[in-house]
Motif scaffolding. Sequence first.
Motif, short mmCIF file in Angstrom:
data_model
loop_
_atom_site.label_atom_id
_atom_site.label_comp_id
_atom_site.label_asym_id
_atom_site.label_seq_id
_atom_site.Cartn_x
_atom_site.Cartn_y
_atom_site.Cartn_z
N MET A 1 0.84 -1.18 0.00
CA MET A 1 0.00 0.00 0.00
C MET A 1 0.89 1.24 0.00
O MET A 1 2.08 1.16 0.29
CB MET A 1 -0.93 -0.03 1.21
N GLU A 2 0.30 2.38 -0.30
CA GLU A 2 1.06 3.62 -0.36
C GLU A 2 1.64 4.04 0.99
O GLU A 2 2.65 4.72 1.05
CB GLU A 2 0.21 4.75 -0.93
N ASP A 3 1.00 3.61 2.08
CA ASP A 3 1.51 3.97 3.40
C ASP A 3 2.57 2.99 3.91
O ASP A 3 3.04 3.10 5.03
CB ASP A 3 0.37 4.08 4.42
N GLY A 4 2.97 2.03 3.07
CA GLY A 4 3.99 1.06 3.45
C GLY A 4 3.47 -0.20 4.09
O GLY A 4 4.24 -1.08 4.46
N THR A 5 2.16 -0.34 4.21
CA THR A 5 1.55 -1.53 4.81
C THR A 5 1.45 -2.65 3.78
O THR A 5 1.12 -2.42 2.63
CB THR A 5 0.13 -1.21 5.33
N ILE A 6 1.74 -3.87 4.24
CA ILE A 6 1.54 -5.07 3.43
C ILE A 6 0.36 -5.81 4.03
O ILE A 6 0.32 -6.03 5.25
CB ILE A 6 2.79 -5.98 3.45
N LEU A 7 -0.61 -6.19 3.22
CA LEU A 7 -1.74 -6.99 3.69
C LEU A 7 -1.51 -8.43 3.29
O LEU A 7 -1.14 -8.72 2.16
CB LEU A 7 -3.05 -6.47 3.10
N SER A 8 -1.76 -9.35 4.23
CA SER A 8 -1.53 -10.77 4.00
C SER A 8 -2.74 -11.57 4.44
O SER A 8 -3.27 -11.35 5.53
CB SER A 8 -0.29 -11.21 4.79
N TRP A 9 -3.17 -12.50 3.58
CA TRP A 9 -4.26 -13.40 3.92
C TRP A 9 -3.72 -14.82 3.95
O TRP A 9 -3.02 -15.24 3.03
CB TRP A 9 -5.37 -13.33 2.87
N LYS A 10 -4.04 -15.57 5.01
CA LYS A 10 -3.62 -16.97 5.09
C LYS A 10 -4.74 -17.85 4.57
O LYS A 10 -5.92 -17.58 4.80
CB LYS A 10 -3.29 -17.36 6.53
N SER A 11 -4.37 -18.91 3.89
CA SER A 11 -5.38 -19.86 3.42
C SER A 11 -5.85 -20.72 4.60
O SER A 11 -5.10 -20.95 5.54
CB SER A 11 -4.85 -20.72 2.29
N THR A 12 -7.10 -21.14 4.52
CA THR A 12 -7.68 -21.99 5.56
C THR A 12 -8.17 -23.28 4.92
O THR A 12 -8.25 -23.40 3.71
CB THR A 12 -8.86 -21.29 6.27
N SER A 13 -8.53 -24.25 5.75
CA SER A 13 -9.02 -25.52 5.21
C SER A 13 -10.43 -25.39 4.64
O SER A 13 -10.82 -26.16 3.77
CB SER A 13 -9.00 -26.60 6.30
N LYS A 14 -11.21 -24.42 5.10
CA LYS A 14 -12.59 -24.26 4.64
C LYS A 14 -12.71 -23.39 3.39
O LYS A 14 -13.57 -23.60 2.56
CB LYS A 14 -13.45 -23.66 5.75
N THR A 15 -11.86 -22.39 3.30
CA THR A 15 -11.92 -21.48 2.16
C THR A 15 -10.51 -21.29 1.59
O THR A 15 -9.53 -21.68 2.20
CB THR A 15 -12.46 -20.10 2.58
N SER A 16 -10.45 -20.67 0.47
CA SER A 16 -9.14 -20.40 -0.14
C SER A 16 -8.30 -19.47 0.73
O SER A 16 -7.12 -19.66 0.89
CB SER A 16 -9.31 -19.80 -1.52
N PHE A 17 -8.94 -18.44 1.29
CA PHE A 17 -8.21 -17.47 2.10
C PHE A 17 -9.07 -17.05 3.27
O PHE A 17 -10.29 -17.05 3.20
CB PHE A 17 -7.83 -16.24 1.27
N SER A 18 -8.42 -16.66 4.35
CA SER A 18 -9.15 -16.15 5.50
C SER A 18 -9.79 -14.83 5.13
O SER A 18 -9.36 -14.14 4.21
CB SER A 18 -8.20 -15.99 6.69
N GLU A 19 -10.83 -14.48 5.86
CA GLU A 19 -11.54 -13.25 5.54
C GLU A 19 -10.83 -12.02 6.05
O GLU A 19 -11.00 -10.94 5.51
CB GLU A 19 -12.96 -13.33 6.10
N GLU A 20 -10.03 -12.16 7.09
CA GLU A 20 -9.36 -11.01 7.66
C GLU A 20 -7.89 -11.00 7.25
O GLU A 20 -7.21 -12.00 7.33
CB GLU A 20 -9.47 -11.02 9.18
N ALA A 21 -7.46 -9.85 6.84
CA ALA A 21 -6.06 -9.69 6.44
C ALA A 21 -5.21 -9.34 7.65
O ALA A 21 -5.66 -8.67 8.57
CB ALA A 21 -5.94 -8.60 5.39
N THR A 22 -3.98 -9.80 7.63
CA THR A 22 -2.98 -9.39 8.61
C THR A 22 -2.21 -8.24 8.01
O THR A 22 -1.83 -8.27 6.84
CB THR A 22 -2.02 -10.56 8.92
#
Length: 148
Positions: A1-22
Motif C-alpha cells: 500500500m502507499e503507506d507502506g503496509t503489506i496486507l496478507s491473507w492466510k489460506s484456511t481448510s474451509k476457504t481459499s483465504f481467511s476473511e481477515e487480512a494481517t
Amino acid sequence: MEDGTILSWKSTSKTSFSEEATSLKGHKGSLLSLIVGAKKLFSGSIDHTIRVCDLESLDCKHVLNGHTGDVTSVMCWDQYLLCGSLDKMINVWGATKSGNIEEVYKHDVDDAVVAFCGMHDEEEKPILLCSYKDNGVCLYDLPSQVFF
C-alpha cells in the motif's frame, strides 16, 4: 500500500483465504516490490529499505539498508537476494551462517533500475534481465557478472 503496509491473507481448510487480512507495517513509504523466497517475504520501498519477514510468523526479521534511492525491484536467485534501485545500483545480499543477511556485492549501473527478471538462456545459463528508467534493458550472466 502507499503507506507502506503489506496486507496478507492466510489460506484456511474451509476457504481459499481467511476473511481477515494481517497487516505488516514498518516501511515509511509506498511499496514498490515484493517477492517470496526461502520461506520469507522480501519488500522494497521508496523509504530505501528492504524488509525481510518470516512467512510463518509474519514478523520482520531484518531491515536491509543498502540503497540511497527507492528500491524498485527485489528478486531471489539461489541463495541470494538481488535488489535494484533508483540510485543506479544493484545490490546482492546473502545469508550468513549466523542467520544475518549481509550485502555481498554492489554493482553500479548506468541508469535507475526499474525491474528485474531472472531466467535461463537456451544453453540453460542463468541470466538477469534488468530494465532501466531510460527504457533500456541489460542482460547479465549470473552469477559471473553480478556476483563478484
